[in-house]
Write an enzyme that holds these catalytic residues in place. Structure first.
Site, short mmCIF file in Angstrom:
data_model
loop_
_atom_site.label_atom_id
_atom_site.label_comp_id
_atom_site.label_asym_id
_atom_site.label_seq_id
_atom_site.Cartn_x
_atom_site.Cartn_y
_atom_site.Cartn_z
N SER A 155 -7.57 -8.06 5.90
CA SER A 155 -6.86 -7.29 6.38
C SER A 155 -6.66 -7.08 7.80
CB SER A 155 -8.14 -5.68 6.43
OG SER A 155 -7.14 -4.77 6.88
N TYR A 168 -15.55 -1.78 8.99
CA TYR A 168 -15.03 -2.93 8.31
C TYR A 168 -13.59 -3.54 8.58
CZ TYR A 168 -11.24 -3.61 4.37
OH TYR A 168 -10.13 -4.18 3.15
N LYS A 172 -13.30 -8.21 8.17
CA LYS A 172 -12.66 -8.79 7.98
C LYS A 172 -12.47 -9.84 8.85
CE LYS A 172 -11.79 -7.22 3.95
NZ LYS A 172 -11.36 -7.34 2.94
#
Length: 263
Positions: A155, A168, A172
């Site tokens: 991401s 998150y 990533k």
């Protein structure tokens, strides 16, 4: 002399080195994962897709074509599920040449300073360690002796800070690091690359643009959000022979937003 590969691409034929291959795509009952699986099938591959709910997977398999795909339900961080999915893929289709680690979660949003550590561990377990574990399973079952290609779905939040989804993003970023190290360790017969999308119009990302899609898209130089097909095209390229001299790389798929100073 113009290569046969270049002539084929200019003529609109399928991507080189995908037809006849077997792929496993995690988290692929909808959204980006299903888009990748569909593109692989369109290019002539057979596909195993995984997700948590069998009924949703069955619908996806019907879309892909029952002769082209199987769906195996389970949790991405469950070792027994990983072993079963890889084993059944090889038994059903005869090989496992391509792996796409797409399964991911973002259970909690908020500042890192207040982030629940249990949720943080779960995020890393699925998004980073889960991808490593799927790669290990595919390696042992097939790729160690036959080679292969792996693409991890990271991401843009793993490329630059992303407030409110920082854990998150951290998971990533770890996935990008794992991609680079695996590429060094597994060459020359196995290539490992990644893509890092910005906001793609899926149910997973909908909270990031819901009710203000035009406003969010206006910040992107290309003036639109991504769609699953955008990611699928780059993933299939990285899996294919057209990317035969690419490994350890992360392609940022962001409509130009990071260059424009956004997230």
């Amino acid at each position: 002399m113009v290569s046969k590969r270049l002539v084929s691409r200019q003529g609109g034929d399928v991507v080189q080195g995908i037809a006849g291959k077997v792929a496993l795509v995690t988290g692929a009952s909808r959204g980006i994962g299903l888009g990748i699986a569909q593109r692989l099938v369109d290019e002539g591959a057979k596909v195993c897709i995984t997700a948590r709910k069998q009924d949703v997977l069955d619908e996806a398999v019907n879309q892909l074509g029952a002769a082209n795909a199987i769906g195996i339900a389970g949790k991405a961080d469950d070792p027994a599920h990983r072993e079963d999915a890889v084993r059944r893929t090889v038994e059903t289709f005869g090989s496992l040449d391509l792996l796409v680690n797409n399964a991911g979660i973002n259970p909690v949003a908020g500042p890192l300073i207040d982030f629940d550590l249990g949720a943080a561990r779960k995020t890393v377990e699925v998004n980073a360690l889960g991808a490593l574990a799927w790669t290990q399973e595919a390696y042992r079952a097939w790729m160690k002796d036959h080679g292969g290609s792996v693409v991890n779905i990271s991401s843009v939040s793993g490329v630059k800070p992303a407030p409110m989804i920082g854990m998150y993003g951290a998971s990533k970023a770890m996935l990008i690091s794992l991609t680079e190290t695996l590429a060094v360790e597994l060459g020359p017969t196995i290539r490992v690359n990644a893509v890092a999308p910005a906001i793609v119009k899926t149910a997973f990302a909908e909270p990031l643009y819901q009710g203000n899609e035009d406003g969010v898209a206006a910040k992107y130089p290309l003036r639109r959000l991504g769609v699953p097909e955008d990611v699928a095209g780059s993933v299939v390229f990285l899996l294919s022979d057209d990317a035969a001299w690419l490994t350890g790389q992360t392609i940022t798929l962001d409509g130009g937003i990071t260059l424009a100073g956004g997230h």
